[in-house]
Design an enzyme around this catalytic site. Structure first.
Site, short mmCIF file in Angstrom:
data_model
loop_
_atom_site.label_atom_id
_atom_site.label_comp_id
_atom_site.label_asym_id
_atom_site.label_seq_id
_atom_site.Cartn_x
_atom_site.Cartn_y
_atom_site.Cartn_z
N TYR A 137 -19.60 11.67 -68.41
CA TYR A 137 -20.76 11.79 -69.31
C TYR A 137 -22.06 11.48 -68.58
CZ TYR A 137 -23.49 11.33 -73.61
OH TYR A 137 -24.43 11.50 -74.60
N LYS A 149 -25.16 14.09 -67.74
CA LYS A 149 -26.51 13.90 -68.29
C LYS A 149 -27.55 13.70 -67.18
CE LYS A 149 -25.42 14.24 -72.67
NZ LYS A 149 -25.90 15.35 -73.49
#
Ligand SMILES: NC(=O)c1ccc[n+]([C@@H]2O[C@H](COP(=O)([O-])OP(=O)(O)OC[C@H]3O[C@@H](n4cnc5c(N)ncnc54)[C@H](OP(=O)(O)O)[C@@H]3O)[C@@H](O)[C@H]2O)c1
Length: 254
Positions: A155, A159
């Protein structure tokens, strides 16, 4: 109305932050194309926006598939005549110890949260380059694009990639009148976060304690920036990341 006569395509509009942005954009005068994989939810939202006096349509698509994103952009232009605002919001979470993270989960997170945003930028950018007024792209990143958290290699990496991708494209396409910016939320109470709370991955008390403002965010906390960045008031703002996390990223204590 801050977005009067603008046309917006929003991915991940069936739930959470994307749904909130779509409803708010419609109230600000934009015509919205809602996109995700779930026809029923998009149909319901489209009807609700229309019954509230707004203009909306929807298309079923998977951001992991570049041809699906291209089709969503093409459909937006065929239906509404142009594309002024692209919001690359669709995303999944992934929290798992890195030493046992499966290749499947790594790939799914990257394909959805990073590759999907690139395909969205690329398809929207190609269309915006044909328009004299250019356009504006907003990518939904996360505070975890710049703050590291355990068990979130996939994640956080995706990002961080979205943050850099946004800056690169802002530089590359600045002279084509295309603005790109990121919104980087902290913990916002949506289905994505609720699922992690239900699984015991997140503890609300600990999150509230870690957040200087002492609470989790609401979808409404994200909407002002989403409208501002898409509006003509942000005409000289490109390549930036606006963080809204109740002070989490600033906090080096506890
Ligand atoms: N909530 C937070 O605390 C938080 C914090 C920081 C950043 N964010 C980011 O904000 C964005 C939205 O999160 P959220 O909390 O609103 O999540 P959510 O409530 O789980 O909604 C996710 C949305 O993404 C769509 N989606 C997921 N995979 C997709 C795919 N392959 N193709 C098309 N659509 C897909 C889902 O639609 P379908 O299931 O209908 O396809 C849904 O509309 C994500 O990028 C997330 O990383 C959220």
């Amino acid at each position: 109305m801050k977005l009067k006569d603008k046309v917006a395509l929003i991915t991940g509009a069936s739930k959470g932050i994307g749904k909130g942005i779509a409803e708010r954009y419609a109230r600000e005068g934009a015509t919205v194309m809602l996109a995700s994989r779930t026809e029923k939810l998009l149909d319901e939202l489209s009807r609700k926006i229309q019954s509230d006096g707004g203009k909306a349509d929807f298309c079923i698509m998977d951001v992991k598939k570049p041809d699906n994103i291209q089709a969503a952009v093409d459909r937006t232009v065929a239906t509404f005549g142009k594309l002024d605002i692209m919001v690359n919001n669709a995303g999944v979470s992934m929290a798992h110890p890195s030493e046992t993270l499966s290749a499947e989960n790594w790939v799914n997170t990257m394909e959805t949260d990073l590759f999907g945003v690139f395909y969205g930028c690329q398809s929207a950018g190609r269309q915006m380059m044909t328009q004299p007024q250019g356009g504006c792209i907003i990518n939904i990143s996360s505070m975890y694009g710049s703050v590291a958290a355990p068990m979130r290699t996939a994640y956080c990496t995706s990002k961080a990639g979205v943050d850099m991708m946004t800056r690169v494209l802002a530089v590359e396409w600045g002279d084509r009148n295309i603005r790109l910016n990121c919104i980087a939320p902290g913990y916002i109470k949506t289905e994505l976060v609720q699922n992690l709370i239900d699984k015991g991955t997140l503890q609300v008390d600990a999150l509230e304690k870690r957040t200087p403002q002492g609470r989790l965010g609401e979808v409404s906390d994200v909407l002002g920036s989403a409208v501002f960045l898409a509006s003509d008031e942000a005409s000289f703002i490109t390549g930036t990341i606006i963080t809204m996390d109740g002070g989490w990223s600033a906090n080096g204590y506890l």
